[in-house]
Design a protein around this motif. Sequence first.
Motif, PDB file in Angstrom:
ATOM      1  N   GLY A   1      38.580  51.401  35.790  1.00 55.41           N
ATOM      2  CA  GLY A   1      36.976  50.136  36.721  1.00 55.41           C
ATOM      3  C   GLY A   1      38.454  48.780  36.272  1.00 55.41           C
ATOM      4  O   GLY A   1      39.217  48.534  36.159  1.00 55.41           O
ATOM      5  N   VAL A   2      37.205  47.804  37.309  1.00 50.38           N
ATOM      6  CA  VAL A   2      37.773  46.583  37.984  1.00 50.38           C
ATOM      7  C   VAL A   2      36.817  45.247  36.864  1.00 50.38           C
ATOM      8  O   VAL A   2      35.440  45.974  36.897  1.00 50.38           O
ATOM      9  CB  VAL A   2      37.307  46.259  39.193  1.00 50.38           C
ATOM     10  CG1 VAL A   2      38.391  45.012  39.275  1.00 50.38           C
ATOM     11  CG2 VAL A   2      38.582  47.361  40.043  1.00 50.38           C
ATOM     12  N   GLU A   3      37.846  44.736  36.793  1.00 51.36           N
ATOM     13  CA  GLU A   3      36.590  43.296  35.755  1.00 51.36           C
ATOM     14  C   GLU A   3      36.810  41.740  36.543  1.00 51.36           C
ATOM     15  O   GLU A   3      38.453  42.046  36.711  1.00 51.36           O
ATOM     16  CB  GLU A   3      37.922  43.695  34.845  1.00 51.36           C
ATOM     17  CG  GLU A   3      37.257  42.397  33.277  1.00 51.36           C
ATOM     18  CD  GLU A   3      37.360  42.534  31.581  1.00 51.36           C
ATOM     19  OE1 GLU A   3      36.509  42.843  30.922  1.00 51.36           O
ATOM     20  OE2 GLU A   3      38.628  42.473  31.526  1.00 51.36           O
ATOM     21  N   THR A   4      36.904  41.885  37.344  1.00 49.17           N
ATOM     22  CA  THR A   4      36.540  40.775  37.388  1.00 49.17           C
ATOM     23  C   THR A   4      35.572  39.253  36.245  1.00 49.17           C
ATOM     24  O   THR A   4      34.317  39.660  35.980  1.00 49.17           O
ATOM     25  CB  THR A   4      35.417  40.539  38.651  1.00 49.17           C
ATOM     26  OG1 THR A   4      35.503  41.260  40.070  1.00 49.17           O
ATOM     27  CG2 THR A   4      35.438  39.061  39.328  1.00 49.17           C
TER      28      THR A   4
ATOM     29  N   ASP B   1      44.856  39.121  39.843  1.00 49.30           N
ATOM     30  CA  ASP B   1      44.838  37.978  40.560  1.00 49.30           C
ATOM     31  C   ASP B   1      44.177  37.080  39.947  1.00 49.30           C
ATOM     32  O   ASP B   1      42.862  37.035  39.642  1.00 49.30           O
ATOM     33  CB  ASP B   1      43.999  38.643  41.856  1.00 49.30           C
ATOM     34  CG  ASP B   1      44.251  37.792  43.019  1.00 49.30           C
ATOM     35  OD1 ASP B   1      45.106  37.455  42.644  1.00 49.30           O
ATOM     36  OD2 ASP B   1      42.396  37.444  43.812  1.00 49.30           O
ATOM     37  N   ILE B   2      43.856  35.498  40.295  1.00 47.45           N
ATOM     38  CA  ILE B   2      44.301  34.356  39.775  1.00 47.45           C
ATOM     39  C   ILE B   2      43.886  33.626  40.795  1.00 47.45           C
ATOM     40  O   ILE B   2      44.392  33.160  42.261  1.00 47.45           O
ATOM     41  CB  ILE B   2      44.394  33.532  39.347  1.00 47.45           C
ATOM     42  CG1 ILE B   2      45.176  34.470  37.792  1.00 47.45           C
ATOM     43  CG2 ILE B   2      44.055  32.707  38.525  1.00 47.45           C
ATOM     44  CD1 ILE B   2      45.877  33.618  36.875  1.00 47.45           C
TER      45      ILE B   2
ATOM     46  N   THR C   1      41.083  39.055  27.265  1.00 45.90           N
ATOM     47  CA  THR C   1      41.571  39.289  27.343  1.00 45.90           C
ATOM     48  C   THR C   1      41.854  40.258  28.615  1.00 45.90           C
ATOM     49  O   THR C   1      41.550  41.275  29.115  1.00 45.90           O
ATOM     50  CB  THR C   1      43.178  40.580  26.292  1.00 45.90           C
ATOM     51  OG1 THR C   1      41.954  41.767  26.055  1.00 45.90           O
ATOM     52  CG2 THR C   1      43.224  40.133  24.978  1.00 45.90           C
ATOM     53  N   LEU C   2      43.689  40.409  29.721  1.00 40.75           N
ATOM     54  CA  LEU C   2      43.305  40.518  30.936  1.00 40.75           C
ATOM     55  C   LEU C   2      45.260  41.216  30.668  1.00 40.75           C
ATOM     56  O   LEU C   2      46.107  41.230  29.907  1.00 40.75           O
ATOM     57  CB  LEU C   2      43.802  39.586  32.116  1.00 40.75           C
ATOM     58  CG  LEU C   2      42.398  38.952  32.061  1.00 40.75           C
ATOM     59  CD1 LEU C   2      42.692  37.713  33.418  1.00 40.75           C
ATOM     60  CD2 LEU C   2      41.362  39.893  32.924  1.00 40.75           C
ATOM     61  N   GLY C   3      45.082  41.960  31.591  1.00 41.51           N
ATOM     62  CA  GLY C   3      46.117  42.890  32.158  1.00 41.51           C
ATOM     63  C   GLY C   3      46.497  44.378  30.981  1.00 41.51           C
ATOM     64  O   GLY C   3      46.756  45.339  31.755  1.00 41.51           O
ATOM     65  N   GLY C   4      47.253  43.746  29.760  1.00 46.50           N
ATOM     66  CA  GLY C   4      46.846  44.843  28.911  1.00 46.50           C
ATOM     67  C   GLY C   4      46.354  46.662  28.798  1.00 46.50           C
ATOM     68  O   GLY C   4      46.237  47.370  27.934  1.00 46.50           O
ATOM     69  N   ASN C   5      44.594  46.304  29.341  1.00 46.71           N
ATOM     70  CA  ASN C   5      43.504  47.068  28.860  1.00 46.71           C
ATOM     71  C   ASN C   5      43.057  48.121  29.699  1.00 46.71           C
ATOM     72  O   ASN C   5      43.496  47.505  31.140  1.00 46.71           O
ATOM     73  CB  ASN C   5      42.264  46.247  28.756  1.00 46.71           C
ATOM     74  CG  ASN C   5      41.961  45.179  27.461  1.00 46.71           C
ATOM     75  OD1 ASN C   5      42.973  45.561  26.638  1.00 46.71           O
ATOM     76  ND2 ASN C   5      41.403  43.787  27.581  1.00 46.71           N
TER      77      ASN C   5
ATOM     78  N   ASN D   1      41.179  41.440  38.002  1.00 46.42           N
ATOM     79  CA  ASN D   1      41.376  43.076  36.741  1.00 46.42           C
ATOM     80  C   ASN D   1      42.057  44.157  37.465  1.00 46.42           C
ATOM     81  O   ASN D   1      40.250  44.876  36.870  1.00 46.42           O
ATOM     82  CB  ASN D   1      41.798  42.615  35.090  1.00 46.42           C
ATOM     83  CG  ASN D   1      42.617  43.187  34.113  1.00 46.42           C
ATOM     84  OD1 ASN D   1      43.264  43.672  34.959  1.00 46.42           O
ATOM     85  ND2 ASN D   1      42.688  43.518  33.156  1.00 46.42           N
ATOM     86  N   ASP D   2      43.120  45.113  38.098  1.00 45.07           N
ATOM     87  CA  ASP D   2      41.977  45.996  38.655  1.00 45.07           C
ATOM     88  C   ASP D   2      43.365  46.843  38.485  1.00 45.07           C
ATOM     89  O   ASP D   2      44.937  46.400  38.770  1.00 45.07           O
ATOM     90  CB  ASP D   2      42.454  45.852  40.071  1.00 45.07           C
ATOM     91  CG  ASP D   2      42.203  46.534  40.976  1.00 45.07           C
ATOM     92  OD1 ASP D   2      42.441  48.256  40.353  1.00 45.07           O
ATOM     93  OD2 ASP D   2      41.721  46.867  41.766  1.00 45.07           O
ATOM     94  N   PRO D   3      43.689  47.480  38.112  1.00 49.66           N
ATOM     95  CA  PRO D   3      44.754  48.609  37.235  1.00 49.66           C
ATOM     96  C   PRO D   3      45.266  49.102  38.223  1.00 49.66           C
ATOM     97  O   PRO D   3      46.470  49.488  37.976  1.00 49.66           O
ATOM     98  CB  PRO D   3      44.003  50.190  36.809  1.00 49.66           C
ATOM     99  CG  PRO D   3      42.183  49.512  36.453  1.00 49.66           C
ATOM    100  CD  PRO D   3      41.830  48.618  36.891  1.00 49.66           C
TER     101      PRO D   3
END
Length: 147
Positions: free
Chosen positions: A78-81, A109-110, A143-147, A102-104
């Motif tokens: 999934g994607v998290e915004t 992207d900020i 948290t972003l990135g490693g999830n 946060n797109d796997p």
Amino acid sequence: MSVNSQADGVAQPASEPADLVVDEIDEPAYHDPWNSLEAKVPTLRSPTGVAAFAECVLVELRHEPVAARYRTKQTQGGVETIWCRTEHTGLTVDTEYVQLRNDPRNGVDIEPCSRAAVRKALCECLDHEELGRVDVQPLAAITLGGN
């Protein structure tokens, strides 16, 4: 909360959307207003209900160090915004809000954005046909990135 007028002059609460659960706990330490801001996507809310939900989220973003989060339920993670106030981040930008995506597949992207852009994006997320969830969480817990 909205009210419906009755002929006898007594105001009655309007029915609340089924996916907006409000706790009845009296102790402030156990209940923050943003705890109840959660919606399934796609939502069954009317366009007015969607706009009202987005406005409630924006009020909480304005007053608390929280973030609005939209998570899709895709099979590939999934994607998290996330939308939050810039002042609660370590980012140095000239806008009031920031969107983090946060797109796997593509990473994080900020993007700096305005209040109007956040409102529009929240309304679009709630009208989206893809399964997901919009909620409000403490910014420190995200948290972003490693999830």
